[in-house]
Scaffold this motif. Structure first.
Motif, mmCIF file in Angstrom:
data_model
loop_
_atom_site.group_PDB
_atom_site.id
_atom_site.type_symbol
_atom_site.label_atom_id
_atom_site.label_comp_id
_atom_site.label_asym_id
_atom_site.label_seq_id
_atom_site.Cartn_x
_atom_site.Cartn_y
_atom_site.Cartn_z
ATOM 1 N N UNK A 264 0.812 -1.278 -0.104
ATOM 2 C CA UNK A 264 -0.025 -0.058 0.039
ATOM 3 C C UNK A 264 0.694 1.154 0.154
ATOM 4 N N UNK A 265 0.246 2.433 -0.434
ATOM 5 C CA UNK A 265 0.987 3.723 -0.350
ATOM 6 C C UNK A 265 0.053 4.856 0.050
ATOM 7 N N UNK A 266 0.725 6.135 0.186
ATOM 8 C CA UNK A 266 0.102 7.307 0.343
ATOM 9 C C UNK A 266 0.928 8.288 -0.288
ATOM 10 N N UNK A 267 0.382 9.284 -0.750
ATOM 11 C CA UNK A 267 0.995 10.373 -1.216
ATOM 12 C C UNK A 267 0.506 11.637 -0.380
ATOM 13 N N UNK A 268 1.256 12.429 0.487
ATOM 14 C CA UNK A 268 0.777 13.293 1.450
ATOM 15 C C UNK A 268 1.550 14.516 1.258
ATOM 16 N N UNK A 269 0.681 15.601 1.496
ATOM 17 C CA UNK A 269 1.192 17.023 1.646
ATOM 18 C C UNK A 269 0.524 17.526 3.088
ATOM 19 N N UNK A 270 0.835 18.861 3.348
ATOM 20 C CA UNK A 270 0.113 19.310 4.551
ATOM 21 C C UNK A 270 -1.373 19.523 4.280
ATOM 22 N N UNK A 271 -1.637 19.703 3.203
ATOM 23 C CA UNK A 271 -3.202 19.906 2.893
ATOM 24 C C UNK A 271 -4.052 18.698 2.467
ATOM 25 N N UNK A 272 -3.322 18.143 1.586
ATOM 26 C CA UNK A 272 -4.540 16.869 1.207
ATOM 27 C C UNK A 272 -3.478 15.659 1.111
ATOM 28 N N UNK A 273 -4.380 14.698 0.849
ATOM 29 C CA UNK A 273 -3.769 13.038 0.892
ATOM 30 C C UNK A 273 -4.527 12.128 0.034
ATOM 31 N N UNK A 274 -3.664 11.524 -0.821
ATOM 32 C CA UNK A 274 -4.169 10.657 -1.887
ATOM 33 C C UNK A 274 -3.590 9.141 -1.585
ATOM 34 N N UNK A 275 -4.413 8.212 -1.149
ATOM 35 C CA UNK A 275 -3.893 6.929 -0.899
ATOM 36 C C UNK A 275 -3.877 5.907 -2.021
ATOM 37 N N UNK A 276 -3.131 5.361 -2.436
ATOM 38 C CA UNK A 276 -3.066 4.316 -3.515
ATOM 39 C C UNK A 276 -2.127 3.021 -3.407
ATOM 40 N N UNK A 277 -2.402 1.968 -3.920
ATOM 41 C CA UNK A 277 -1.464 1.067 -4.057
ATOM 42 C C UNK A 277 -0.452 1.383 -4.719
ATOM 43 N N UNK A 278 0.956 0.654 -4.599
ATOM 44 C CA UNK A 278 1.988 0.912 -5.243
ATOM 45 C C UNK A 278 2.065 0.379 -6.860
ATOM 46 N N UNK A 279 1.011 -0.704 -7.035
ATOM 47 C CA UNK A 279 0.978 -1.230 -8.310
ATOM 48 C C UNK A 279 0.329 -0.397 -9.479
ATOM 49 N N UNK A 280 0.348 -0.616 -10.539
ATOM 50 C CA UNK A 280 -0.230 -0.213 -11.868
ATOM 51 C C UNK A 280 -1.439 -0.754 -11.951
ATOM 52 N N UNK A 281 -1.993 -0.640 -13.438
ATOM 53 C CA UNK A 281 -3.235 -1.212 -13.681
ATOM 54 C C UNK A 281 -3.174 -2.054 -14.462
ATOM 55 N N UNK A 282 -2.133 -2.863 -14.287
ATOM 56 C CA UNK A 282 -2.142 -4.344 -14.738
ATOM 57 C C UNK A 282 -3.070 -4.801 -15.815
ATOM 58 N N UNK A 283 -2.767 -4.217 -16.937
ATOM 59 C CA UNK A 283 -3.638 -4.633 -17.991
ATOM 60 C C UNK A 283 -3.645 -5.874 -18.521
ATOM 61 N N UNK A 284 -2.759 -6.602 -17.942
ATOM 62 C CA UNK A 284 -2.546 -8.001 -18.494
ATOM 63 C C UNK A 284 -3.493 -8.898 -17.612
ATOM 64 N N UNK A 285 -3.966 -8.649 -16.552
ATOM 65 C CA UNK A 285 -4.990 -9.317 -16.072
ATOM 66 C C UNK A 285 -6.506 -8.366 -15.664
ATOM 67 N N UNK A 286 -6.515 -7.247 -16.211
ATOM 68 C CA UNK A 286 -7.875 -6.656 -15.931
ATOM 69 C C UNK A 286 -8.894 -7.124 -16.448
ATOM 70 N N UNK A 287 -10.013 -7.374 -15.704
ATOM 71 C CA UNK A 287 -11.211 -7.795 -16.152
ATOM 72 C C UNK A 287 -11.321 -9.470 -16.019
ATOM 73 N N UNK A 288 -10.285 -9.988 -15.317
ATOM 74 C CA UNK A 288 -10.158 -11.522 -15.256
ATOM 75 C C UNK A 288 -10.636 -12.062 -13.824
ATOM 76 N N UNK A 289 -10.788 -10.860 -12.757
ATOM 77 C CA UNK A 289 -10.908 -11.255 -11.360
ATOM 78 C C UNK A 289 -9.954 -11.926 -10.810
ATOM 79 N N UNK A 290 -8.653 -11.714 -11.455
ATOM 80 C CA UNK A 290 -7.516 -12.157 -10.780
ATOM 81 C C UNK A 290 -6.528 -11.392 -9.801
ATOM 82 N N UNK A 291 -7.212 -10.003 -10.041
ATOM 83 C CA UNK A 291 -6.394 -9.074 -9.260
ATOM 84 C C UNK A 291 -6.332 -9.253 -7.554
ATOM 85 N N UNK A 292 -5.204 -8.983 -7.256
ATOM 86 C CA UNK A 292 -5.324 -9.004 -5.705
ATOM 87 C C UNK A 292 -5.582 -7.744 -4.867
#
Ligand code: NAI
Ligand code: MG
Length: 358
Positions: A264-292
């Motif tokens: 997991x990960x976060x991008x933080x500043x003094x005012x705002x925070x955006x939380x996101x996983x480290x991984x990318x959009x994994x087009x190779x498995x998109x739509x297959x239901x295999x994503x963790x």
């Protein structure tokens, strides 16, 4: 009062892992109100830009976002949404925890560390001089006037580290340590070689450490730190790193505890925070239901803690631990056969299970 949170589902596996995460976070019962904003490919198709102004306006209003991965289109002239968000919202700190998870095979049990990476300066500032370009020749001549010689066929990347940039990330790290019960900060640097960039970062760290003596601090050369991390990562608590070293060591630390589906990960500043996983959009498995979905679910737990919902955050992390240690419901990346939705359902139901009931 419900917490307002902007939700950016993202591209590829993004919508699948976002839906899974929303389901788990909603099951905590703390009252989250999602403001869904599309960015990325679907926004391009509908609005001609991957980051419409309404997305930034939403985050400026809610101050916090949960974001799925967004594909960076190659050769379309669009800037990376991830870089643009970081820049527009001044999210100067990347925070990436690495924790040994039960039942996940790894050589390193007992790892529990956090990487804090400076997100805006250093060799990643984008100050590039291409080999042979006229401005590069001009730069060479100016440098010669200062007694520095570089070869005519050299390309150059500039490494700026400012007092302003260093001080805010150092202060952020001490504040983060205090808020999250971390007792020791290790600064990684190469100040003996890069006197005026890493050296400046180190000097600011020492200054700030004096006024923050309740948190332990140590400094370590980055090469030595790398060796120590692969030998005994359990010795470290919080790593504070300039941009380049932070990029490299946060992947190293993710590898210590089991890989992309769990980071997991976060991008933080003094005012705002955006939380996101480290991984990318994994087009190779998109739509297959295999994503963790666990990397994004754990990013969601970080979001809950940021909102002041520490108990709910802990219960999500404990539910993830429980599902992993049972070892029954797992996605293929962890050797199982379960789908994204099955993992989400298992974590959501583990949230409300008492210990000993399993
Ligand atoms: P990726 O992280 O999407 O995939 C790398 C490999 O890991 C693939 O084999 C993928 O199937 C697997 N993987 C990733 N996440 C997984 C998960 N949750 N469960 C199971 N397997 C998983 O990296 P890649 O392929 O280099 O990038 C794809 C796209 O994502 C690119 O357009 C890239 O720019 C973008 N990206 C976006 C990020 C963001 O939005 N923060 C971060 C990294 C990449
Ligand atoms: Mg990286």
């Amino acid at each position: 009062m419900a917490h307002l949170v902007t939700l950016i589902p993202g591209d590829g596996i993004g919508p699948e892992v976002s839906e899974a995460t929303r389901r788990v976070l909603d099951a905590t019962g703390i009252g989250l109100e999602w403001v869904v904003e599309e960015a990325g490919e679907r926004a391009v198709a509908r609005e001609g830009t991957p980051l419409p102004p309404r997305v930034l306006e939403s985050i400026r209003r809610t101050r916090v976002a949960l974001k799925g991965p967004i594909t960076t289109p190659v050769g379309t002239g669009f800037r990376s949404v991830n870089v643009a968000l970081r820049h527009e919202l001044d999210l100067f700190a990347a925070v990436r925890p690495s924790r040994s998870l039960p039942g996940v095979p790894t050589r390193y049990p007992g790892v529990d560390l956090v990487v804090i990476r400076e997100n805006t300066e250093d060799l990643y500032a984008g100050i590039e001089f291409e080999r042979g370009a006229p401005e590069t020749q001009e730069l060479r001549h100016r440098l010669m006037e200062f007694g520095h010689e570089i070869r005519e066929d050299a390309g150059v990347t500039v490494k700026p580290i400012s007092v302003t940039g260093a001080r805010r990330i150092v202060r952020f790290a001490f504040a983060f340590a205090r808020a999250h019960g971390r007792t020791s900060i290790t600064l990684g640097h190469k100040a003996n070689i890069m006197l005026f960039s890493d050296g400046l970062f180190l000097r600011i760290f020492r200054e700030e450490a004096e006024g923050n003596a309740d948190v332990g601090s140590q400094e370590m050369q980055i090469d030595h730190l790398s060796m120590r991390l692969t030998r005994s990562p359990e010795d470290f608590d919080l790593l504070l790193l300039p941009n380049l070293y932070g990029d490299i060591l946060s992947d190293l630390c993710a590898g210590l505890v089991g890989g992309l589906g769990l980071a997991p990960g976060a991008n933080l500043g003094w005012e705002y925070a955006v939380f996101e996983p480290v991984h990318g959009s994994a087009p190779d498995i998109a739509g297959t239901g295999r994503a963790n979905p666990l990397a994004m679910i754990l990013s969601g737990a970080m979001l809950l803690r940021h909102l002041g919902e520490a108990a709910a955050a802990r219960s999500v992390e404990e539910a993830v631990d429980r599902v992993l240690s049972e070892g029954i419901v797992r996605t293929p990346d962890l050797g199982g056969t379960a789908s994204t939705n099955e993992v989400a359902a298992a974590v959501a139901s583990a949230l409300h299970r008492e210990d000993g009931q399993e």
